[in-house]
Design a protein around this motif. Structure first.
Motif, PDB file in Angstrom:
ATOM      1  N   GLY A  10       0.822  -1.199   0.000  1.00 57.19           N
ATOM      2  CA  GLY A  10       0.000   0.000   0.000  1.00 57.19           C
ATOM      3  C   GLY A  10       0.854   1.245   0.000  1.00 57.19           C
ATOM      4  O   GLY A  10       2.081   1.198  -0.168  1.00 57.19           O
ATOM      5  N   THR A  21       0.757   9.363   1.590  1.00 56.02           N
ATOM      6  CA  THR A  21      -0.210   8.363   1.987  1.00 56.02           C
ATOM      7  C   THR A  21      -1.592   9.017   1.978  1.00 56.02           C
ATOM      8  O   THR A  21      -1.746  10.179   1.609  1.00 56.02           O
ATOM      9  CB  THR A  21       0.125   7.807   3.376  1.00 56.02           C
ATOM     10  OG1 THR A  21       0.198   8.895   4.304  1.00 56.02           O
ATOM     11  CG2 THR A  21       1.472   7.073   3.358  1.00 56.02           C
ATOM     12  N   THR A  88      -0.415  -4.791  -5.630  1.00 55.32           N
ATOM     13  CA  THR A  88      -0.233  -3.443  -5.097  1.00 55.32           C
ATOM     14  C   THR A  88      -1.484  -2.595  -5.252  1.00 55.32           C
ATOM     15  O   THR A  88      -2.168  -2.643  -6.275  1.00 55.32           O
ATOM     16  CB  THR A  88       0.988  -2.738  -5.731  1.00 55.32           C
ATOM     17  OG1 THR A  88       1.216  -1.496  -5.048  1.00 55.32           O
ATOM     18  CG2 THR A  88       0.798  -2.477  -7.217  1.00 55.32           C
ATOM     19  N   GLN A  89      -1.758  -1.842  -4.195  1.00 54.76           N
ATOM     20  CA  GLN A  89      -2.809  -0.839  -4.234  1.00 54.76           C
ATOM     21  C   GLN A  89      -2.291   0.477  -4.790  1.00 54.76           C
ATOM     22  O   GLN A  89      -3.066   1.402  -5.008  1.00 54.76           O
ATOM     23  CB  GLN A  89      -3.358  -0.612  -2.820  1.00 54.76           C
ATOM     24  CG  GLN A  89      -3.995  -1.836  -2.199  1.00 54.76           C
ATOM     25  CD  GLN A  89      -4.283  -1.640  -0.720  1.00 54.76           C
ATOM     26  OE1 GLN A  89      -3.372  -1.647   0.112  1.00 54.76           O
ATOM     27  NE2 GLN A  89      -5.545  -1.456  -0.372  1.00 54.76           N
ATOM     28  N   THR A 174       0.088  -0.882   4.332  1.00 54.93           N
ATOM     29  CA  THR A 174      -1.318  -0.702   3.991  1.00 54.93           C
ATOM     30  C   THR A 174      -2.149  -0.539   5.259  1.00 54.93           C
ATOM     31  O   THR A 174      -1.842  -1.137   6.288  1.00 54.93           O
ATOM     32  CB  THR A 174      -1.834  -1.871   3.128  1.00 54.93           C
ATOM     33  OG1 THR A 174      -3.192  -1.656   2.787  1.00 54.93           O
ATOM     34  CG2 THR A 174      -1.667  -3.199   3.824  1.00 54.93           C
ATOM     35  N   ASN A 199       4.614  -2.811   8.774  1.00 56.18           N
ATOM     36  CA  ASN A 199       3.951  -1.521   8.699  1.00 56.18           C
ATOM     37  C   ASN A 199       4.635  -0.527   9.620  1.00 56.18           C
ATOM     38  O   ASN A 199       5.358  -0.910  10.546  1.00 56.18           O
ATOM     39  CB  ASN A 199       2.483  -1.669   9.113  1.00 56.18           C
ATOM     40  CG  ASN A 199       1.523  -0.994   8.153  1.00 56.18           C
ATOM     41  OD1 ASN A 199       1.901  -0.084   7.420  1.00 56.18           O
ATOM     42  ND2 ASN A 199       0.274  -1.433   8.172  1.00 56.18           N
ATOM     43  N   SER A 203      -2.109  -1.852  11.629  1.00 58.69           N
ATOM     44  CA  SER A 203      -3.228  -1.532  10.748  1.00 58.69           C
ATOM     45  C   SER A 203      -4.546  -1.900  11.418  1.00 58.69           C
ATOM     46  O   SER A 203      -4.576  -2.447  12.522  1.00 58.69           O
ATOM     47  CB  SER A 203      -3.107  -2.305   9.432  1.00 58.69           C
ATOM     48  OG  SER A 203      -3.455  -3.672   9.646  1.00 58.69           O
TER      49      SER A 203
END
Length: 233
Positions: A10, A21, A88-89, A174, A199, A203
């Protein structure tokens, strides 16, 4: 067993390359309401604003450079004896520019243009405008080839197939707030894959992962890749 590694990335993996972001303090959605610039309805209301937003993002992405996290994943794909797939986003091309090849862009790419009238696709110019004609049908219906809220992500059949055959699933950078991607960890765990979240901070789905690693992606991802390659070396 060499093992198949499926990785979801992400916005957090590209943040250290200077790309914003979305949901963090100061993220893009605090500056531009998503309903204005990332929905079909927003595009219908004010296409000039949407093109302005994505033209700026396209320029920023073109100027950005892959960071150590992108390069580490390219190394993993190159040196791991099993298959490595990146879901992938992100709509930037930093994975490919770092050397990754097996990448599925589930939210499209800034490098693509789409005709909202006939569905034709072509390479996006640096600057897109509302009046740009579609090269296929001529309609002034050019939009970025990105997936907006309310639209179905690309490659979903292939993505579910990859998750169903994963031995290891990693989610990197993400938020865990956007579906269907937020459900990927549950699908991978259901088939017995080991799961890890990498991360900056936990999350929304952190409790679904068997393992976690927190810190800047440029540090944590290379460390994780080195450990994975050593495990199979």
């Amino acid at each position: 067993m060499t093992g198949k590694i499926v990785i979801l990335t992400g916005a957090g993996i590209s943040a250290e390359s200077g790309l914003g972001t979305f949901r963090d303090a100061g993220g893009l959605w605090t500056q531009y309401p998503p309903e204005d610039v990332a929905t079909p309805e927003g595009f219908h209301r004010n296409p000039d604003l949407v093109h302005e937003f994505y033209n700026a993002r396209r320029a920023n992405a073109a100027a950005a450079q892959p960071n150590p996290a992108h390069h580490a994943l390219a190394r993993l794909e190159r040196d791991h004896p099993g298959e490595v797939v990146i879901l992938t986003q992100n709509v930037d091309a930093l994975h490919e520019r770092a050397g990754s090849h097996n990448v599925l862009h589930m939210h499209g790419t800034l490098a693509g243009a789409l005709c909202s009238a006939c569905g034709a696709r072509w390479d996006a110019p640096e600057t897109m405008r509302t009046a740009d004609p579609c090269p296929a049908c001529g309609a002034p219906a050019t939009r970025p080839d990105v997936v907006w809220f309310g639209e179905v992500p690309y490659f979903m059949d292939a993505i579910w197939d990859h998750l169903a055959t994963a031995d290891l699933f990693a989610a990197i950078g993400t938020s865990g707030e956007v579906y269907p991607a937020a459900a990927f960890v549950q699908e991978a765990a259901r088939v017995g894959a080991h799961t890890i979240e990498i991360n900056l901070a936990p999350s929304a789905t952190v409790s679904d992962f068997a393992e976690t690693c927190f810190g800047p992606a440029s540090e944590t991802v290379p460390q994780w890749v080195a450990a994975e390659l050593a495990r199979h070396g």
